[in-house]
Design a protein around this motif. Structure first.
Motif: not given
Ligand SMILES: [Zn+2]
Length: 454
Positions: A400-402, A421-423, A427-429
């Motif tokens: 998604i982020c990529s 943690l990233h999810l 940033r991810h949000q």
């Molecule tokens: Zn992400």
């Protein structure tokens, strides 16, 4: 005293091993101030259950990021990173030494290795081909032939190969390791190839073998030391009572069960006594209540022990290897292992040694070898290679982020825990929010071609 920029000390270790005490002694000896790095001690109140330092201890040395947040507020590792870096700067500007003290290892990690969530630009890769002179060496494991491997002094000559070509070679020989390394991690991919060519055995097999030895390595913890909170029963049950009333006031109305995943409720000791507290509310201190209370205490011991083991394993399998890796990087990270097993010799084995090392560091005097400070230190440092777990090393890409990055950067995390943690990260949000907005707009017939970071 002239502190190098961004100098910070950190005291890490399992629960109830004397971290807070060491932090205070160290701060007094080297003119330091303490930054709390325990994810539950940031909250106001509940001092027994979260094992906070006492008021008289706080009077000896200034403590920061301690006891300051409303118990219902969610505080993330990103929040901690931002806040503590600000504090480190403030303390350093007063010509004092910042000392992180606390048991939440990924908090400490986020500050000390402040780019542990990897983001790399894979498009920088050159599209070179034909880098390997003699392709037959690399075709498959069946073609493996020690006499003709292109190895000199334990190194393969892959200078002219792009990282992509190297990882593709590795994928053919040792697909497990190829999925472990970041696609751009040329050095590690080469190392895995070298292990195979040097030993005739796959790197992943070496790792699997050492992991099976590790299963016998049971860390025992001293119950008396671990369960301080349980010994202070009066304080503990006052706080459980206080917490339960607080929870009740929150869930009242919709009658849903508390989830124990917000703020202070994650502390060990609350959910363990949920049944007990309910029984007391309905039937008072009944026989059943007493039984549930004992069950709760046993459950709390089990969970504390589990948590302590997790902390030890994090230090052994994550911190130490990361410190070792960092040797070749710009930042200088030193880690000294002290043995706090024997509390009678705590002053000699822990306090005095820690102060001595810290003072030498600050005075720029020669420092002891990191594996020389205790038997435990040499044991841990000398066995470090065996301690990596493949699962913790696998690079996980956030699609998604990529896909939604303006700079076309691919976003990777190392291992499942970091990916989780990233999810949860800001940033991810933000990316999710952005996608939702775009979808809303698309429904109304408004579309954009340009990808943007947001
Ligand atoms: Zn992400």
């Amino acid at each position: 005293m002239n502190l190098a920029k961004n100098t910070v000390f950190a005291v890490i270790g399992t629960t109830s091993v004397g971290k807070s005490k060491l932090g205070i002694e160290l701060a007094k000896a080297i003119n330091g101030e303490i930054i709390n790095s325990d994810s539950l001690q940031v909250y106001k109140g509940f001092n027994t259950i979260t094992n906070k330092v006492t008021n008289s201890e706080r009077e000896q040395v200034p403590h920061h990021l301690l006891d300051f947040l409303d118990p219902s507020v969610q505080y993330t590792v990103q929040d901690f990173e931002t806040d503590s870096i600000k504090k480190i700067k403030e303390i350093s500007e007063m010509n004092k030494v910042p000392i992180l003290v606390g048991g939440t290892n990924y908090y400490t990690q986020s500050v000390i290795f402040n780019n542990s969530l990897v983001t790399k630009n894979s498009r920088e890769e050159s599209e070179k081909f034909g880098c390997i002179q003699d392709k037959k060496y690399y075709n498959s494991t069946e073609n493996y032939n020690t006499r003709s491997t292109p190895i000199e002094n334990g190194k393969i000559n892959l200078e002219n190969c792009s990282s992509n070509e190297i990882i593709e070679r590795l994928r053919k020989i040792d697909p497990t390791m190829a999925s472990v390394w970041h696609p751009n991690d040329r050095r590690r991919a080469i190392r895995s190839l070298e292990v195979f060519y040097e030993t005739g055995k796959l790197h992943s097999e070496w790792i699997k073998e050492s992991q099976s030895h590790e299963k016998n390595d049971n860390q025992s913890s001293d119950p008396d030391v671990l369960y301080q909170r349980i010994r202070n029963r009066e304080g503990l049950f006052t706080e459980i009572d206080e917490f339960s009333k607080y929870i009740e006031s929150r869930v009242d109305g919709n009658k849903s069960k508390p989830t124990y995943d917000f703020g202070i409720s994650q502390a060990i000791g609350f959910r363990e006594f949920e049944e007990y507290w309910k029984e007391v509310q309905t039937n008072g201190q009944s026989g059943k209540a007493l039984e549930l209370k004992e069950n709760g205490i046993e459950e709390m011991k089990r969970n504390t022990n589990k948590y302590a083991k997790k902390q030890v394993s994090w230090i052994k399998n994550k911190f130490l290897p990361m410190v070792k890796e960092a040797k070749n990087s710009k930042s200088k990270i030193l880690l000294y292992v002290l043995d706090a097993t024997d509390l009678n010799d705590w002053d000699k084995n822990v306090k005095e040694k820690a102060i001595d090392i810290a003072q030498k560091f600050l005075l720029n005097e020669p420092l002891p070898e990191m594996n020389s400070t205790s038997e435990l230190a040499s044991l841990l440092w000398n066995n470090i290679k065996k301690r990596k777990r493949i699962d913790d090393l696998i690079k996980i890409k956030c699609e998604i982020c990529s896909d939604n990055s303006k700079s076309r950067k691919e976003v990777y995390s190392t291992g499942e825990a970091e990916h989780k943690l990233h999810l949860k990260s800001k940033r991810h949000q933000k990316t999710l929010k952005y996608i939702k907005t775009m979808e809303e707009l698309a429904k109304r017939g408004i579309t954009f071609n340009k990808k943007t970071d947001h």
